[in-house]
Scaffold this active site. Structure first.
Site, PDB file in Angstrom:
ATOM      1  N   ASN A   9       0.876  -1.173   0.000  1.00  0.00           N
ATOM      2  CA  ASN A   9       0.000   0.000   0.000  1.00  0.00           C
ATOM      3  C   ASN A   9       0.911   1.219   0.000  1.00  0.00           C
ATOM      4  OD1 ASN A   9      -1.775   2.059   0.488  1.00  0.00           O
ATOM      5  ND2 ASN A   9      -2.361   1.385   2.545  1.00  0.00           N
ATOM      6  N   TRP A  10       1.049   1.817  -1.180  1.00  0.00           N
ATOM      7  CA  TRP A  10       2.005   2.932  -1.312  1.00  0.00           C
ATOM      8  C   TRP A  10       1.501   4.206  -0.663  1.00  0.00           C
ATOM      9  CZ3 TRP A  10       3.709   2.414  -7.216  1.00  0.00           C
ATOM     10  CH2 TRP A  10       4.345   1.185  -7.387  1.00  0.00           C
ATOM     11  N   LYS A  11       0.232   4.210  -0.287  1.00  0.00           N
ATOM     12  CA  LYS A  11      -0.394   5.404   0.311  1.00  0.00           C
ATOM     13  C   LYS A  11      -0.168   6.615  -0.613  1.00  0.00           C
ATOM     14  CE  LYS A  11      -0.123   3.211   4.798  1.00  0.00           C
ATOM     15  NZ  LYS A  11      -0.013   3.307   6.254  1.00  0.00           N
ATOM     16  N   HIS A  94      -9.408   1.109   5.192  1.00  0.00           N
ATOM     17  CA  HIS A  94      -8.124   1.356   5.841  1.00  0.00           C
ATOM     18  C   HIS A  94      -8.333   2.313   7.019  1.00  0.00           C
ATOM     19  CE1 HIS A  94      -4.006   2.565   6.579  1.00  0.00           C
ATOM     20  NE2 HIS A  94      -3.641   1.478   5.916  1.00  0.00           N
ATOM     21  N   GLU A  96      -6.687   4.726   8.029  1.00  0.00           N
ATOM     22  CA  GLU A  96      -6.487   6.148   7.717  1.00  0.00           C
ATOM     23  C   GLU A  96      -7.751   6.749   7.102  1.00  0.00           C
ATOM     24  OE1 GLU A  96      -2.835   5.618   5.509  1.00  0.00           O
ATOM     25  OE2 GLU A  96      -1.852   5.018   7.371  1.00  0.00           O
ATOM     26  N   GLU A 166      -4.989  -4.858  10.720  1.00  0.00           N
ATOM     27  CA  GLU A 166      -3.993  -3.811  10.885  1.00  0.00           C
ATOM     28  C   GLU A 166      -4.254  -3.067  12.193  1.00  0.00           C
ATOM     29  OE1 GLU A 166      -2.163  -2.659   6.840  1.00  0.00           O
ATOM     30  OE2 GLU A 166      -3.890  -1.369   7.140  1.00  0.00           O
ATOM     31  N   GLY A 172       2.720   2.514  10.791  1.00  0.00           N
ATOM     32  CA  GLY A 172       3.641   3.635  10.617  1.00  0.00           C
ATOM     33  C   GLY A 172       4.351   4.051  11.893  1.00  0.00           C
ATOM     34  N   SER A 211       3.733  -1.864  10.408  1.00  0.00           N
ATOM     35  CA  SER A 211       5.188  -1.905  10.606  1.00  0.00           C
ATOM     36  C   SER A 211       5.790  -3.271  10.298  1.00  0.00           C
ATOM     37  CB  SER A 211       5.557  -1.458  12.022  1.00  0.00           C
ATOM     38  OG  SER A 211       5.167  -0.110  12.227  1.00  0.00           O
ATOM     39  N   GLY A 232       3.017  -0.945   4.282  1.00  0.00           N
ATOM     40  CA  GLY A 232       3.055   0.478   3.960  1.00  0.00           C
ATOM     41  C   GLY A 232       4.481   0.911   3.647  1.00  0.00           C
TER      42      GLY A 232
END
Ligand code: 13P
Length: 250
Positions: A9-11, A94, A96, A166, A172, A211, A232
């Protein structure tokens, strides 16, 4: 046997140049992977990543999707569009998006249904915050998040989906869940699904995210109910991502 999956997931990261370099790096190492490899770039880079993928066997995913197919929805991207440009997977729910863009259980369930209706496969994310873990309500929270899709689309829908556990406190932060902590929640999730359908539960891929990196991937991936990872930060470096994609299975 469930085929393991490692999804990047490159965000909201990258540029035309860095995406090209990253894809070249991943493609060069595909010989050693032992998982289905998926990359989920920002929308604008999806077509160039699709070109770069060629016949490498890498799968393409998006990070979000509108629940509507077309029309006056400024700034949104639809399922038919994602299919048109070669996506197979879509990340939904997600943390976020839940935390920063107001995506409730209800919204995630509507999007999950829209992904399936368009012949795409959701990678449906669930996970508790640190506060919720400290309160001892991890299973309640994760259970509630799963119930949202079970109640709207039924357990059979999971035959075409992937779940990603997650824990929000691990995303992160460099604080990975221990393999035991992650395995415990993954087993809870599989057992919960098995209460409704044992065959679906046995075939369902449940990824760990938070992570996960080149140093801890092998131990996490060797847990019996962890079927790979949603990565990530470490998915932005080809070398690290490939170590995770090739990490030994127990
Ligand atoms: P990190 O691997 O950067 O912790 O992010 C995990 C994640 O959110 C993947 O969706």
């Amino acid at each position: 046997m469930r085929q393991p999956m490692v999804a990047g997931n490159w965000k909201m990261n990258g540029s035309s140049d860095s995406v090209k370099e990253l894809m070249n790096g991943i493609k060069a190492g595909m010989g050693g992977v032992n998982a289905e490899v998926v990359v989920c770039p920002p929308f604008v880079y999806i077509p160039s990543v699709a070109d770069a993928i060629g016949d490498s066997g890498i799968k393409l995913g998006a990070q979000n999707m509108c629940d509507q197919d077309a029309g006056a929805f400024t700034g949104e991207v639809s399922g038919p569009m994602l299919k048109d440009v070669g996506c197979e997977y879509v990340i939904i729910g997600h943390s976020e998006r839940r935390a920063m863009y107001g995506e409730t259980d209800e919204v995630t369930a509507i999007k999950y249904g829209a992904v399936l209706k368009n012949g795409l496969k959701p990678i449906f994310c669930i996970g508790e915050t640190l506060e919720e873990r400290e309160q001892g309500i991890t299973e309640q929270v994760v259970g509630r998040q799963i119930d949202a899709i079970l109640n709207s689309d039924g357990v059979a829908s999971l035959a075409n989906a992937v779940l990603a556990y997650e824990p929000v406190w691990a995303i992160g932060t460099g604080k990975t869940a221990s393999p035991e902590q992650a395995q415990e929640v993954h087993a809870f999730i599989r057992n919960k699904i098995a209460e409704q359908d044992k065959v679906i539960a046995e075939g369902l891929r449940i990824l760990y995210g938070g992570s996960m990196n080149s140093a801890n991937a092998a131990e996490l991936r060797s847990q019996p109910d962890i079927d790979g990872g949603l990565i990530g930060g470490a998915s932005l470096k080809a070398e690290d991502f490939l170590v995770i994609c090739s990490a030994g299975q127990g």
